[in-house]
Design a protein around this motif. Structure first.
Motif, PDB file in Angstrom:
ATOM      1  N   MET A 128       0.837  -1.203   0.000  1.00 53.68           N
ATOM      2  CA  MET A 128       0.000   0.000   0.000  1.00 53.68           C
ATOM      3  C   MET A 128       0.871   1.252   0.000  1.00 53.68           C
ATOM      4  SD  MET A 128      -2.903   1.236   2.776  1.00 53.68           S
ATOM      5  CE  MET A 128      -4.008  -0.138   2.436  1.00 53.68           C
ATOM      6  N   GLU A 129       0.565   2.187  -0.897  1.00 56.23           N
ATOM      7  CA  GLU A 129       1.266   3.461  -0.960  1.00 56.23           C
ATOM      8  C   GLU A 129       0.266   4.594  -0.760  1.00 56.23           C
ATOM      9  OE1 GLU A 129       3.514   3.849  -4.522  1.00 56.23           O
ATOM     10  OE2 GLU A 129       4.876   2.175  -4.062  1.00 56.23           O
ATOM     11  N   ILE A 130       0.663   5.590   0.021  1.00 57.44           N
ATOM     12  CA  ILE A 130      -0.222   6.708   0.346  1.00 57.44           C
ATOM     13  C   ILE A 130       0.520   8.013   0.100  1.00 57.44           C
ATOM     14  CG2 ILE A 130      -1.593   7.817   2.160  1.00 57.44           C
ATOM     15  CD1 ILE A 130      -1.763   5.070   3.523  1.00 57.44           C
ATOM     16  N   GLU A 131      -0.120   8.908  -0.639  1.00 62.56           N
ATOM     17  CA  GLU A 131       0.504  10.197  -0.942  1.00 62.56           C
ATOM     18  C   GLU A 131       0.154  11.220   0.137  1.00 62.56           C
ATOM     19  OE1 GLU A 131      -0.284  13.580  -4.207  1.00 62.56           O
ATOM     20  OE2 GLU A 131       0.492  11.710  -5.072  1.00 62.56           O
ATOM     21  N   VAL A 132       1.166  11.959   0.560  1.00 61.78           N
ATOM     22  CA  VAL A 132       0.988  13.002   1.579  1.00 61.78           C
ATOM     23  C   VAL A 132       1.674  14.273   1.091  1.00 61.78           C
ATOM     24  CG1 VAL A 132       1.310  13.641   3.997  1.00 61.78           C
ATOM     25  CG2 VAL A 132       1.036  11.240   3.386  1.00 61.78           C
ATOM     26  N   ALA A 133       1.000  15.397   1.235  1.00 61.86           N
ATOM     27  CA  ALA A 133       1.543  16.670   0.758  1.00 61.86           C
ATOM     28  C   ALA A 133       2.859  17.013   1.456  1.00 61.86           C
ATOM     29  CB  ALA A 133       0.529  17.789   0.976  1.00 61.86           C
ATOM     30  N   LYS A 134       3.695  17.786   0.755  1.00 60.59           N
ATOM     31  CA  LYS A 134       4.968  18.229   1.331  1.00 60.59           C
ATOM     32  C   LYS A 134       4.727  19.252   2.436  1.00 60.59           C
ATOM     33  CE  LYS A 134       7.968  17.771  -2.744  1.00 60.59           C
ATOM     34  NZ  LYS A 134       8.831  18.524  -3.688  1.00 60.59           N
ATOM     35  N   MET A 402      -2.648   1.525  14.976  1.00 63.58           N
ATOM     36  CA  MET A 402      -2.465   2.540  13.943  1.00 63.58           C
ATOM     37  C   MET A 402      -0.982   2.734  13.624  1.00 63.58           C
ATOM     38  SD  MET A 402      -3.671   6.514  14.007  1.00 63.58           S
ATOM     39  CE  MET A 402      -2.561   6.872  15.384  1.00 63.58           C
ATOM     40  N   LEU A 403      -0.162   2.830  14.673  1.00 59.92           N
ATOM     41  CA  LEU A 403       1.281   2.998  14.461  1.00 59.92           C
ATOM     42  C   LEU A 403       1.867   1.803  13.717  1.00 59.92           C
ATOM     43  CD1 LEU A 403       2.401   4.466  17.908  1.00 59.92           C
ATOM     44  CD2 LEU A 403       2.441   5.632  15.712  1.00 59.92           C
ATOM     45  N   ALA A 404       1.472   0.594  14.132  1.00 59.10           N
ATOM     46  CA  ALA A 404       1.983  -0.611  13.472  1.00 59.10           C
ATOM     47  C   ALA A 404       1.544  -0.646  12.007  1.00 59.10           C
ATOM     48  CB  ALA A 404       1.490  -1.860  14.201  1.00 59.10           C
ATOM     49  N   GLY A 405       0.302  -0.252  11.751  1.00 57.17           N
ATOM     50  CA  GLY A 405      -0.189  -0.225  10.385  1.00 57.17           C
ATOM     51  C   GLY A 405       0.530   0.797   9.533  1.00 57.17           C
ATOM     52  N   MET A 406       0.775   1.978  10.109  1.00 54.71           N
ATOM     53  CA  MET A 406       1.469   3.027   9.354  1.00 54.71           C
ATOM     54  C   MET A 406       2.914   2.630   9.057  1.00 54.71           C
ATOM     55  SD  MET A 406      -0.030   6.492  11.196  1.00 54.71           S
ATOM     56  CE  MET A 406       0.878   7.635  10.138  1.00 54.71           C
ATOM     57  N   ARG A 407       3.524   1.868   9.954  1.00 55.71           N
ATOM     58  CA  ARG A 407       4.899   1.410   9.697  1.00 55.71           C
ATOM     59  C   ARG A 407       4.940   0.374   8.569  1.00 55.71           C
ATOM     60  NH1 ARG A 407       5.474   1.916  15.519  1.00 55.71           N
ATOM     61  NH2 ARG A 407       4.765  -0.226  15.790  1.00 55.71           N
ATOM     62  N   ALA A 408       3.779  -0.255   8.318  1.00 58.17           N
ATOM     63  CA  ALA A 408       3.739  -1.329   7.322  1.00 58.17           C
ATOM     64  C   ALA A 408       3.475  -0.832   5.906  1.00 58.17           C
ATOM     65  CB  ALA A 408       2.670  -2.352   7.715  1.00 58.17           C
ATOM     66  N   VAL A 409       3.125   0.455   5.745  1.00 57.72           N
ATOM     67  CA  VAL A 409       2.831   0.983   4.407  1.00 57.72           C
ATOM     68  C   VAL A 409       3.890   2.011   4.021  1.00 57.72           C
ATOM     69  CG1 VAL A 409       0.372   0.623   4.802  1.00 57.72           C
ATOM     70  CG2 VAL A 409       1.358   2.888   5.214  1.00 57.72           C
ATOM     71  N   THR A 410       3.817   2.469   2.778  1.00 58.35           N
ATOM     72  CA  THR A 410       4.790   3.439   2.268  1.00 58.35           C
ATOM     73  C   THR A 410       4.102   4.774   2.029  1.00 58.35           C
ATOM     74  OG1 THR A 410       6.047   1.691   1.172  1.00 58.35           O
ATOM     75  CG2 THR A 410       6.427   3.956   0.433  1.00 58.35           C
ATOM     76  N   PHE A 411       4.675   5.826   2.589  1.00 62.50           N
ATOM     77  CA  PHE A 411       4.168   7.177   2.377  1.00 62.50           C
ATOM     78  C   PHE A 411       5.103   7.905   1.424  1.00 62.50           C
ATOM     79  CE2 PHE A 411       2.493   5.973   6.520  1.00 62.50           C
ATOM     80  CZ  PHE A 411       1.161   6.360   6.423  1.00 62.50           C
ATOM     81  N   LYS A 412       4.505   8.611   0.437  1.00 64.17           N
ATOM     82  CA  LYS A 412       5.296   9.359  -0.535  1.00 64.17           C
ATOM     83  C   LYS A 412       4.745  10.772  -0.673  1.00 64.17           C
ATOM     84  CE  LYS A 412       6.724   5.429  -3.424  1.00 64.17           C
ATOM     85  NZ  LYS A 412       6.735   4.869  -4.806  1.00 64.17           N
ATOM     86  N   ASP A 413       5.635  11.694  -1.054  1.00 67.43           N
ATOM     87  CA  ASP A 413       5.163  13.046  -1.352  1.00 67.43           C
ATOM     88  C   ASP A 413       4.686  13.093  -2.798  1.00 67.43           C
ATOM     89  OD1 ASP A 413       7.326  13.366  -3.054  1.00 67.43           O
ATOM     90  OD2 ASP A 413       8.513  14.537  -1.653  1.00 67.43           O
ATOM     91  N   PRO A 414       4.090  14.213  -3.238  1.00 70.46           N
ATOM     92  CA  PRO A 414       3.557  14.290  -4.612  1.00 70.46           C
ATOM     93  C   PRO A 414       4.600  14.051  -5.704  1.00 70.46           C
ATOM     94  CG  PRO A 414       2.639  16.049  -3.264  1.00 70.46           C
ATOM     95  CD  PRO A 414       3.708  15.398  -2.443  1.00 70.46           C
ATOM     96  N   LEU A 419       8.697   9.106   2.120  1.00 73.56           N
ATOM     97  CA  LEU A 419       8.828   9.903   3.333  1.00 73.56           C
ATOM     98  C   LEU A 419       9.358   9.048   4.480  1.00 73.56           C
ATOM     99  CD1 LEU A 419       5.417  11.826   3.223  1.00 73.56           C
ATOM    100  CD2 LEU A 419       7.636  12.571   2.363  1.00 73.56           C
ATOM    101  N   ASP A 420      10.230   9.640   5.258  1.00 70.03           N
ATOM    102  CA  ASP A 420      10.745   8.979   6.460  1.00 70.03           C
ATOM    103  C   ASP A 420      10.004   9.549   7.672  1.00 70.03           C
ATOM    104  OD1 ASP A 420      12.096   7.751   8.480  1.00 70.03           O
ATOM    105  OD2 ASP A 420      14.004   8.797   8.162  1.00 70.03           O
ATOM    106  N   LEU A 421       9.054   8.774   8.185  1.00 72.23           N
ATOM    107  CA  LEU A 421       8.266   9.214   9.346  1.00 72.23           C
ATOM    108  C   LEU A 421       8.678   8.496  10.628  1.00 72.23           C
ATOM    109  CD1 LEU A 421       4.697   9.290   7.711  1.00 72.23           C
ATOM    110  CD2 LEU A 421       6.280  11.199   8.032  1.00 72.23           C
ATOM    111  N   SER A 422       9.867   7.891  10.594  1.00 76.00           N
ATOM    112  CA  SER A 422      10.300   7.096  11.752  1.00 76.00           C
ATOM    113  C   SER A 422      10.424   7.944  13.016  1.00 76.00           C
ATOM    114  CB  SER A 422      11.638   6.415  11.454  1.00 76.00           C
ATOM    115  OG  SER A 422      12.641   7.370  11.123  1.00 76.00           O
ATOM    116  N   ARG A 423      10.679   9.243  12.849  1.00 76.43           N
ATOM    117  CA  ARG A 423      10.759  10.122  14.025  1.00 76.43           C
ATOM    118  C   ARG A 423       9.442  10.124  14.782  1.00 76.43           C
ATOM    119  NH1 ARG A 423      10.480  16.598  13.365  1.00 76.43           N
ATOM    120  NH2 ARG A 423       9.889  17.102  15.499  1.00 76.43           N
TER     121      ARG A 423
END
Length: 468
Positions: A128-134, A402-414, A419-423
């Protein structure tokens, strides 16, 4: 135990539960022991009275009643688990049949009507890939933060001119209803344009100078006459304007640890960028939940929805009768989203087999207590005593899922950059709680506030009784 399930609505069922004699007998025996600890029977030590004697002396009906009270909740929970049903509210229990004696072959039979989480299939997280604005930071964002900093070091100076938006006026107020004074306040400091008091006050004050007064009609927001229309007399005692320091090196040295304005600006920009990254993480959370729900048609439990809408309106100082159509629709929209999000996150936590430890719950409740300025131990004890511990466990489970699920997918910018959301998410369940804590805080806020109010009221009562 025989269990039949009848679907009453997409989100409501009636369970009919028939309990075999050998399943109910342990509850009868436990009831006899409990009753035996509380009664005195000649010839027997307290707590050592045989069961048949308890039946004779106290009556089997009392024993059965005690057994039903303790057994039905547990048997109901077992029935839910066996049928893989997830209750969303408290059940309506109706006991239909109870054995009348120890030798009666009548089986315990009861029904339970309860609103449940409807069945739905979550999408697979793998791939699963999810786009998130910059996260954008503009010069305007930096300037705004610098202006906020300047305001902290600003001073109020008296001005000999009519009041205008942004000024601070010292005012006297009097509310008159039917020619009689209903309420009054003197020397109130008010910022014009803030709209933090009575509707119409900003318009009435605009253009008035010190010593001038006017009258306008308004609705009282609090007190004995809350909600009533009144003639509001307002007099301006003084007008002050905010004087801000100049943005230069001297200001940078006074307001920060930096020597120059350029260094201060660079640091402010860095803070803005960190905040923007935090907003991006929050956007990622919202986009993740939206993605899970994208192709799902999830009905919400009607009764629970109605109850939550009432609470929503009550928190806004409204009720179902006085609220407008628009206010009701907005409350319903908010509640429906909240319920769907909760159900999806519950299902996700189960799918990912998330476990919630005592430490997880304790840390969560302690953080909520700190937000409300309460003693963590007292707050946790109050949560337990008020029967809200299960809700806290559920909220922690949702957040961890939710955290576990978000770690399992890929977030990308437009632009397609990963994106590295590990912080914010961490690399495992022991890390990355920033995003989850925001969600937990929102969900637990009303419960925490209610407990805080109860504890405060109890303390006030104790003080009043001591004074009496």
């Amino acid at each position: 135990m025989k269990i039949s399930v009848r679907n009453l609505e997409p989100t409501k069922v009636r369970l009919t539960i028939t309990v075999e004699k050998d399943e109910f007998d342990p509850y009868l025996d436990a009831a006899r022991k409990e009753i035996g600890k509380q009664v005195n029977v000649p010839g027997f030590r307290k707590g050592h009275v045989p069961g048949r004697i308890i039946d004779q002396r106290i009556g089997f009906a009392s024993v059965a009643g005690e057994a039903v009270n303790s057994g039905v909740p547990e048997l109901y929970s077992k029935a839910l688990s066996e049928k893989e049903l997830h209750a969303m509210a408290q059940p309506e229990i109706d006991v239909k049949e109870v054995p009348e004696s120890a030798n009666d072959d009548t089986k315990l039979k009861f029904t339970a009507e309860v609103e449940i989480r409807p069945q739905f299939e979550l999408p697979e997280l793998e791939g699963m890939e999810i786009e998130v604005a910059k996260p954008e930071v503009s010069d305007e964002d930096v300037d705004k933060r610098l202006d906020n900093l300047r305001q902290r070091f600003g001073t109020l100076v008296s001005v000999d001119r009519p009041a205008q938006k942004g000024d601070y006026a010292s005012i006297d107020l009097e509310a008159v209803i039917d020619g009689k004074s209903a309420d009054s306040q003197e020397g109130v400091s008010y910022e014009l344009g803030s709209n933090t008091m009575l509707d119409g006050l900003d318009e009435a004050l605009d253009g008035l100078s010190a010593g001038e007064e006017t009258t306008f009609e308004g609705t009282l927001e609090a007190g004995e006459h809350q909600g009533e229309k009144a003639q509001i007399k307002v007099k301006v005692n003084s007008v002050k304007a905010e004087e801000l320091p100049e943005l230069n090196d001297d200001f940078a040295q006074e307001a920060s640890e930096f020597d120059t304005l350029e260094e201060l600006k660079a640091d402010v920009r860095k803070q803005c960028e960190q905040d923007a990254e935090g907003r991006q993480a929050t956007d990622a959370r919202d986009a993740f939940i939206a993605k899970l729900e994208e192709d799902l048609d999830i009905p919400v439990p009607k009764g629970l929805k109605e109850s939550m809408v009432e609470d929503q309106l009550k928190n806004a100082n409204k009720d179902a009768k006085s609220a407008s159509k628009e206010e009701k629709e907005e409350a319903e929209k908010t509640v429906e989203k909240e319920l769907r999000d909760q159900m999806v996150l519950d299902a996700l936590a189960e799918k990912l087999q998330v476990s919630v430890t005592q430490v997880d719950v304790t840390n969560f409740l302690a953080s909520i207590a700190q937000q409300y300025g309460m003693d963590p131990s007292a707050f946790i004890n109050a949560i337990v005593q008020n029967g809200q511990l299960a809700s806290a466990v559920q909220e922690v489970g949702r957040s961890k899922g939710m955290l576990a699920g978000m770690r399992a997918v890929t977030f990308k910018d437009p632009d397609g950059k990963v994106l590295d959301l590990s912080r914010f998410l961490g690399e495992d369940e022991a890390q990355g709680e920033d995003v989850a804590e925001q969600d937990e805080s929102v969900q637990a806020a009303s419960a925490a506030a209610a407990v805080a109010d109860q504890l405060t009221h109890a303390e006030e009562t104790e003080v009043a009784e001591a004074e009496d």
